[in-house]
Design a protein around this motif. Structure first.
Motif, PDB file in Angstrom:
ATOM      1  N   ALA A  56       0.842  -1.205   0.000  1.00  0.00           N
ATOM      2  CA  ALA A  56       0.000   0.000   0.000  1.00  0.00           C
ATOM      3  C   ALA A  56       0.871   1.246   0.000  1.00  0.00           C
ATOM      4  O   ALA A  56       1.990   1.248   0.519  1.00  0.00           O
ATOM      5  N   ARG A  57       0.339   2.311  -0.578  1.00  0.00           N
ATOM      6  CA  ARG A  57       1.030   3.595  -0.598  1.00  0.00           C
ATOM      7  C   ARG A  57      -0.003   4.710  -0.540  1.00  0.00           C
ATOM      8  O   ARG A  57      -1.038   4.626  -1.182  1.00  0.00           O
ATOM      9  N   SER A  58       0.273   5.737   0.277  1.00  0.00           N
ATOM     10  CA  SER A  58      -0.663   6.862   0.377  1.00  0.00           C
ATOM     11  C   SER A  58      -0.334   7.928  -0.667  1.00  0.00           C
ATOM     12  O   SER A  58       0.830   8.119  -1.046  1.00  0.00           O
ATOM     13  N   TRP A  59      -1.378   8.624  -1.108  1.00  0.00           N
ATOM     14  CA  TRP A  59      -1.240   9.687  -2.105  1.00  0.00           C
ATOM     15  C   TRP A  59      -2.169  10.840  -1.746  1.00  0.00           C
ATOM     16  O   TRP A  59      -3.296  10.627  -1.312  1.00  0.00           O
ATOM     17  N   GLN A  60      -1.687  12.047  -1.934  1.00  0.00           N
ATOM     18  CA  GLN A  60      -2.508  13.234  -1.716  1.00  0.00           C
ATOM     19  C   GLN A  60      -3.198  13.629  -3.028  1.00  0.00           C
ATOM     20  O   GLN A  60      -2.803  13.191  -4.114  1.00  0.00           O
ATOM     21  N   GLY A  61      -4.222  14.459  -2.913  1.00  0.00           N
ATOM     22  CA  GLY A  61      -4.989  14.815  -4.105  1.00  0.00           C
ATOM     23  C   GLY A  61      -4.149  15.420  -5.217  1.00  0.00           C
ATOM     24  O   GLY A  61      -4.347  15.122  -6.398  1.00  0.00           O
ATOM     25  N   TRP A  62      -3.170  16.252  -4.850  1.00  0.00           N
ATOM     26  CA  TRP A  62      -2.358  16.920  -5.875  1.00  0.00           C
ATOM     27  C   TRP A  62      -1.396  15.958  -6.567  1.00  0.00           C
ATOM     28  O   TRP A  62      -0.900  16.256  -7.663  1.00  0.00           O
ATOM     29  N   GLN A  63      -1.144  14.799  -5.945  1.00  0.00           N
ATOM     30  CA  GLN A  63      -0.210  13.849  -6.555  1.00  0.00           C
ATOM     31  C   GLN A  63      -0.869  12.982  -7.628  1.00  0.00           C
ATOM     32  O   GLN A  63      -0.181  12.367  -8.424  1.00  0.00           O
ATOM     33  N   ILE A  64      -2.200  12.927  -7.665  1.00  0.00           N
ATOM     34  CA  ILE A  64      -2.879  12.034  -8.616  1.00  0.00           C
ATOM     35  C   ILE A  64      -2.733  12.503 -10.070  1.00  0.00           C
ATOM     36  O   ILE A  64      -2.323  11.682 -10.916  1.00  0.00           O
ATOM     37  N   PRO A  65      -2.997  13.757 -10.470  1.00  0.00           N
ATOM     38  CA  PRO A  65      -3.584  14.838  -9.686  1.00  0.00           C
ATOM     39  C   PRO A  65      -5.105  14.911  -9.883  1.00  0.00           C
ATOM     40  O   PRO A  65      -5.627  14.589 -10.941  1.00  0.00           O
ATOM     41  N   ILE A  66      -5.804  15.350  -8.818  1.00  0.00           N
ATOM     42  CA  ILE A  66      -7.223  15.679  -8.911  1.00  0.00           C
ATOM     43  C   ILE A  66      -7.294  17.191  -9.125  1.00  0.00           C
ATOM     44  O   ILE A  66      -6.994  17.968  -8.213  1.00  0.00           O
ATOM     45  N   LYS A  67      -7.637  17.593 -10.331  1.00  0.00           N
ATOM     46  CA  LYS A  67      -7.651  19.022 -10.660  1.00  0.00           C
ATOM     47  C   LYS A  67      -9.019  19.628 -10.357  1.00  0.00           C
ATOM     48  O   LYS A  67     -10.052  19.019 -10.642  1.00  0.00           O
ATOM     49  N   THR A  68      -9.008  20.815  -9.755  1.00  0.00           N
ATOM     50  CA  THR A  68     -10.249  21.490  -9.373  1.00  0.00           C
ATOM     51  C   THR A  68     -10.304  22.884  -9.995  1.00  0.00           C
ATOM     52  O   THR A  68      -9.339  23.346 -10.618  1.00  0.00           O
ATOM     53  N   ASP A  69     -11.447  23.566  -9.779  1.00  0.00           N
ATOM     54  CA  ASP A  69     -11.520  24.969 -10.172  1.00  0.00           C
ATOM     55  C   ASP A  69     -10.860  25.814  -9.085  1.00  0.00           C
ATOM     56  O   ASP A  69     -10.249  25.289  -8.152  1.00  0.00           O
ATOM     57  N   GLU A  70     -11.031  27.133  -9.168  1.00  0.00           N
ATOM     58  CA  GLU A  70     -10.291  28.040  -8.282  1.00  0.00           C
ATOM     59  C   GLU A  70     -11.052  28.406  -7.013  1.00  0.00           C
ATOM     60  O   GLU A  70     -10.578  29.224  -6.215  1.00  0.00           O
ATOM     61  N   GLN A  71     -12.214  27.792  -6.768  1.00  0.00           N
ATOM     62  CA  GLN A  71     -13.032  28.161  -5.608  1.00  0.00           C
ATOM     63  C   GLN A  71     -12.512  27.485  -4.340  1.00  0.00           C
ATOM     64  O   GLN A  71     -13.064  26.473  -3.891  1.00  0.00           O
ATOM     65  N   HIS A  72     -11.480  28.043  -3.748  1.00  0.00           N
ATOM     66  CA  HIS A  72     -10.891  27.457  -2.534  1.00  0.00           C
ATOM     67  C   HIS A  72     -11.930  27.370  -1.424  1.00  0.00           C
ATOM     68  O   HIS A  72     -12.704  28.290  -1.207  1.00  0.00           O
TER      69      HIS A  72
ATOM     70  N   ASP B 134      -4.092  27.589  -9.461  1.00  0.00           N
ATOM     71  CA  ASP B 134      -2.946  28.336  -8.929  1.00  0.00           C
ATOM     72  C   ASP B 134      -1.890  27.415  -8.321  1.00  0.00           C
ATOM     73  O   ASP B 134      -0.963  27.879  -7.653  1.00  0.00           O
ATOM     74  N   ASN B 135      -2.047  26.093  -8.557  1.00  0.00           N
ATOM     75  CA  ASN B 135      -1.099  25.079  -8.099  1.00  0.00           C
ATOM     76  C   ASN B 135      -1.059  24.952  -6.581  1.00  0.00           C
ATOM     77  O   ASN B 135      -0.062  24.496  -6.002  1.00  0.00           O
ATOM     78  N   ARG B 136      -2.151  25.336  -5.945  1.00  0.00           N
ATOM     79  CA  ARG B 136      -2.255  25.182  -4.496  1.00  0.00           C
ATOM     80  C   ARG B 136      -3.344  24.161  -4.163  1.00  0.00           C
ATOM     81  O   ARG B 136      -4.251  23.926  -4.964  1.00  0.00           O
ATOM     82  N   ILE B 137      -3.261  23.575  -2.960  1.00  0.00           N
ATOM     83  CA  ILE B 137      -4.278  22.630  -2.505  1.00  0.00           C
ATOM     84  C   ILE B 137      -5.629  23.330  -2.443  1.00  0.00           C
ATOM     85  O   ILE B 137      -5.735  24.475  -1.974  1.00  0.00           O
TER      86      ILE B 137
END
Length: 416
Positions: A92-108, A142-145
């Motif tokens: 098993a290995r853990s992954w964060q959303g940005w590593q997949i990456p799961i791309k979103t819009d800009e509405q933080h 903006d390349n941020r979480i």
């Protein structure tokens, strides 16, 4: 061999003992030969703590930094689950959303998923690795979480299932499926073996807390067969119920429903507020002058009732907004009073919306009349009504919420 996405919510991963229990569920599927991706939420209560830290640091905090803070809860859980799985001998290995990456819009803070490239995860699964993915998060332009809003891990799981073409997405929670209504109010509530995407979407949006609305929307759009299951069942116990499906509720296309009930369930929502504008000038454009400013303030309006006066010169408008937006909504309307032209604003927060839902309502007459007759027989007054092809919603005084739910549940033969 199947490709599965398993999602575990906060109560399922509340501490290390429960994380070990989750790991046994995952290992069971791996030992059965399936390819498995896991999506996890933060440990129960952690997100609330992190949100409170941000508020205490500054009431007007930067939404991008807020996301950096609150996304850390899922990062902890995914890492811990991967460690426990490795200790059990599971690759098993853990992954964060940005590593997949799961791309979103800009509405933080309330981002929507725009794209997931499933090739990276698919490659890992083909290699026999269990991918443990932090839910609730992705990466913004903006390349941020960026976080997806409360309940966003459900949406993460369904989106990943669609991206990797999973055979099934299992949502493990603290209940063993979707019920005809809240069992805490109606002990005779029945667990549904299957429910259509449309019905589940209505139930989720009208008060049922089992799944997040956006996750159901995404499952329906992409045809992701979704199971709601209990993580508290013994992982070593038999996992197969009726028709060789897991024990729980299958959310699927309407075509898969063998028998369509006229009414599938009764939902209720207590977080409603009612606003009434009295003596509004009855002229073209008046509705836009009311609802335009509310839309600009990102305030959702639900039930709308309009009455015209006998002389046809003025109208009363009544509508509902989320209770959390009530104060903001009344301020927006007062600020626009001159443009709208109302004489008086009245409001109430002691209201509840009760809804009757079922795809069988399309082909059966008299369902609404039964509802109104049943409520009237208990002395329950209706403040507002909205209907669609598969639902009837009524706004009533909150004091009658439980009585209304029990009455309608019995009236439509859902007591079992």
């Amino acid at each position: 061999m199947a490709r599965l996405v398993l999602k575990f919510g906060g109560t399922s991963v509340a501490d290390l003992d429960r994380i070990r229990n989750v790991a046994r569920h995952v290992k069971r599927e791996v030992d059965a030969g399936h390819q498995v991706a896991v999506v996890v939420s933060a440990m129960a209560g952690q997100t609330n703590k992190l949100v409170e830290f941000c508020r205490e640091a500054s009431p007007l905090h930067d939404a991008r930094e807020y996301d950096a803070v609150v996304a850390s809860g899922e990062q902890v859980t995914s890492g811990l689950l991967a460690i426990v799985l490795q200790d059990m001998g599971v690759n098993a290995r853990s992954w964060q959303g940005w590593q997949i990456p799961i791309k979103t819009d800009e509405q933080h803070g309330a981002a929507r998923i725009s794209e997931i490239d499933g090739s990276f995860l698919s490659e890992r699964l083909e290699q026999g690795q269990v991918a443990v993915v932090a839910g609730f998060q992705g990466v913004a332009p903006d390349n941020r979480i960026a976080t997806l809003g409360r309940g966003g891990s459900d949406t993460s799981a369904v989106a990943i299932a669609a991206a990797i073409k999973a055979d099934r997405c299992d949502i493990y929670t603290d209940v063993d499926g979707v019920y005809t209504t809240d069992p805490r109010i109606v002990p005779k509530a029945q667990r549904l073996e299957r429910v259509s995407f449309e019905e589940m979407l209505e139930m989720a949006s009208l008060g049922a807390k089992v799944l997040q609305v956006r996750s159901v929307e995404m499952a329906m759009i992409h045809g992701v067969r979704t199971f709601v299951r209990s993580s508290f069942d013994d992982p070593e116990a038999p996992q197969v119920g009726a028709n060789d499906y897991p024990i729980g509720t299958l959310i699927c296309d309407e075509d898969e429903l063998v028998e369509q009930q006229v009414v599938t369930g009764i939902a209720y929502a207590k977080d409603e507020a009612q606003i009434s504008l009295r003596d509004v000038a009855d002229k073209p454009g008046v509705a836009e002058s009311v609802f335009g400013p509310l839309a600009d303030a990102n305030i959702n309006v639900d039930m709308i009732v309009q009455n015209i006066s006998p002389d046809g010169k003025t109208t009363d408008m009544t509508f509902t907004v989320p209770e959390s937006d009530y104060q903001r909504a009344t301020k927006v309307l007062q600020d626009n009073r001159e443009a709208i032209g109302f004489q008086k604003l009245e409001g109430a927060t002691d209201v509840v919306k009760v809804s009757v839902i079922g795809i069988g309502m399309r082909s059966h007459a008299g369902i609404a009349a039964q509802c109104f007759r049943g409520l009237a027989s208990k002395g329950i007054n209706i403040r507002a009504i909205t209907t669609s092809e598969i639902k009837i919603s009524v706004l009533i005084d909150s004091a009658y919420a439980e009585l209304a739910v029990r009455t309608l549940h019995s009236l439509y033969g859902l007591d079992g």
